[in-house]
Write a protein that holds these residues in place. Structure first.
Motif, mmCIF file in Angstrom:
data_model
loop_
_atom_site.group_PDB
_atom_site.id
_atom_site.type_symbol
_atom_site.label_atom_id
_atom_site.label_comp_id
_atom_site.label_asym_id
_atom_site.label_seq_id
_atom_site.Cartn_x
_atom_site.Cartn_y
_atom_site.Cartn_z
ATOM 1 N N UNK A 21 -13.669 -5.603 -1.248
ATOM 2 C CA UNK A 21 -14.872 -5.985 -0.492
ATOM 3 C C UNK A 21 -15.811 -6.829 -1.353
ATOM 4 N N UNK A 22 -16.019 -6.387 -2.583
ATOM 5 C CA UNK A 22 -17.014 -7.057 -3.427
ATOM 6 C C UNK A 22 -16.486 -8.350 -4.073
ATOM 7 N N UNK A 23 -15.280 -8.742 -3.706
ATOM 8 C CA UNK A 23 -14.764 -10.025 -4.168
ATOM 9 C C UNK A 23 -15.212 -11.170 -3.259
ATOM 10 N N UNK A 24 -15.918 -10.833 -2.201
ATOM 11 C CA UNK A 24 -16.422 -11.870 -1.285
ATOM 12 C C UNK A 24 -17.338 -12.840 -2.044
ATOM 13 N N UNK A 25 -17.325 -14.108 -1.618
ATOM 14 C CA UNK A 25 -18.100 -15.130 -2.321
ATOM 15 C C UNK A 25 -19.588 -15.085 -2.004
ATOM 16 N N UNK A 26 -19.919 -14.691 -0.801
ATOM 17 C CA UNK A 26 -21.334 -14.680 -0.428
ATOM 18 C C UNK A 26 -21.642 -13.500 0.482
ATOM 19 N N UNK A 27 -22.939 -13.240 0.614
ATOM 20 C CA UNK A 27 -23.386 -12.134 1.458
ATOM 21 C C UNK A 27 -23.716 -12.690 2.840
ATOM 22 N N UNK A 28 -22.914 -12.331 3.812
ATOM 23 C CA UNK A 28 -23.145 -12.769 5.182
ATOM 24 C C UNK A 28 -22.743 -11.639 6.130
ATOM 25 N N UNK A 29 -22.745 -11.918 7.419
ATOM 26 C CA UNK A 29 -22.405 -10.880 8.398
ATOM 27 C C UNK A 29 -20.987 -10.354 8.199
ATOM 28 N N UNK A 30 -20.073 -11.241 7.819
ATOM 29 C CA UNK A 30 -18.685 -10.818 7.590
ATOM 30 C C UNK A 30 -18.606 -9.822 6.433
ATOM 31 N N UNK A 31 -19.390 -10.082 5.390
ATOM 32 C CA UNK A 31 -19.411 -9.171 4.232
ATOM 33 C C UNK A 31 -19.901 -7.790 4.651
ATOM 34 N N UNK A 32 -21.008 -7.746 5.371
ATOM 35 C CA UNK A 32 -21.555 -6.448 5.811
ATOM 36 C C UNK A 32 -20.590 -5.732 6.758
ATOM 37 N N UNK A 33 -19.946 -6.493 7.630
ATOM 38 C CA UNK A 33 -18.975 -5.886 8.561
ATOM 39 C C UNK A 33 -17.795 -5.273 7.796
#
Length: 318
Positions: A21-33
């Motif tokens: 999960x924390x490998x995501x590039x940015x914080x957006x709605x997809x990250x929170x989902x």
């Protein structure tokens, strides 16, 4: 492997999912989902997950964070806040204590009693076991085996005997011998059956009547591999008896590690012991920091001693 390493290994499936999960590039709605889905999949429960997500969004906005990798520590801190073990969690160690061990069949009640008995006996405390699970076939013999293995005395009657009569005998013996810790094994048939709950209440009345000066502790044993079912069992028991703590067993690789967080957060009952295997020392006191670190650890195969040495070398270099 040391206990912490075994804990990390047992929680590897959960820690791997968080790492992704924390490998995501940015914080957006997809990250929170994705984070929400991962928390729920790890058996954190909806209520706990909602708290974590809301707290994270507030911190992200407040601190101006943009990189998802920076959220890992924030989530860990949020979970730690929901898992504090009170300072008086183990005050029973300093008193003459009678401990009722409750829970459904199959969760590891008798085994947990045996491990606790052995550990406290090795610490120099006097321990007495009481075989008040007189309904399950083999339960008395199983507890006798553990009593022999731990080198402690046991109070038992025959199969089918009145559980409260066993408790009466055990309490009388504990009082006369000035025993430090008396562990009472109880029946675990269908946790929502009224007769079982009535029996638990009766046993507690016997203890308080016959040994009013003792400290009474009720500990529920839950199988970590059953996830939300474990939480529901705790809810059911808490409606009829006060629960002072939780022994969470079978965190050996099949469990979804978030259940320990959900239990403490939603029931406000501390996890006091966790088990990661079958050996006597595989049941230890619960350390929230250690647990969260294992839950989010980048898994490696270093032993506890190697970790300590590596950290010492790193500190010297710094």
């Amino acid at each position: 492997m040391g206990f912490f390493q075994r804990l990390k290994e047992g929680l590897k499936k959960t820690s791997d999912s968080f790492t992704n999960v924390f490998k995501a590039n940015e914080i957006d709605d997809d990250f929170y989902d994705e984070l929400e889905e991962t928390l729920i999949s790890a058996d954190m429960g909806f209520e706990t997950t909602e708290k974590v997500i809301d707290d994270l969004k507030e911190k992200v906005e407040e601190l101006g964070i943009r990189d998802a990798s920076e959220c890992k520590e924030l989530v860990m801190n949020s979970l730690r806040d929901q898992m504090n073990v009170p300072d008086n969690a183990y005050c029973f160690e300093d008193a003459k204590t009678v401990m009722l061990i409750i829970g459904v069949n199959g969760v590891g009640k008798t085994t947990s009693i045996g491990k606790l008995a052995a550990q406290y006996k090795n610490q120099g405390r006097s321990v007495l076991l009481a075989a008040a699970d007189t309904f399950r076939a083999g339960a008395i013999d199983q507890l006798k085996t553990w009593a022999e293995r731990a080198g402690v005395d046991i109070i038992a009657q025959g199969e089918g005997a009145d559980p409260s009569a066993v408790v009466f005998d055990a309490v009388k013996a504990a009082k006369a011998r000035k025993t430090n810790l008396t562990l009472i094994d109880t029946a675990g048939r269908l946790h929502n059956k009224k007769n079982l709950m009535d029996e638990l209440a009766k046993m507690r009345r016997v203890i308080t009547r016959e040994y009013p000066e003792c400290y009474v502790e009720t500990m529920i044993v839950l199988d970590g591999s059953t996830g939300q079912n474990a939480l529901e069992q705790a809810r059911q028991f808490s409606t009829v008896t006060e629960i002072n703590g939780i022994i969470l067993t079978k965190l050996d690789g099949t469990a979804k590690g978030g259940i320990a967080v959900a239990i403490q957060s939603e029931l406000n009952v501390p996890v006091k012991y966790i088990g990661v295997g079958e050996k006597i020392d595989d049941l230890q006191k619960f350390d929230p920091d250690e647990y969260i670190n294992a839950l989010f650890a980048d898994f490696d195969m270093r032993t506890d001693e190697e970790i300590i040495v590596d950290e010492a070398i790193k500190n010297m270099e710094d």
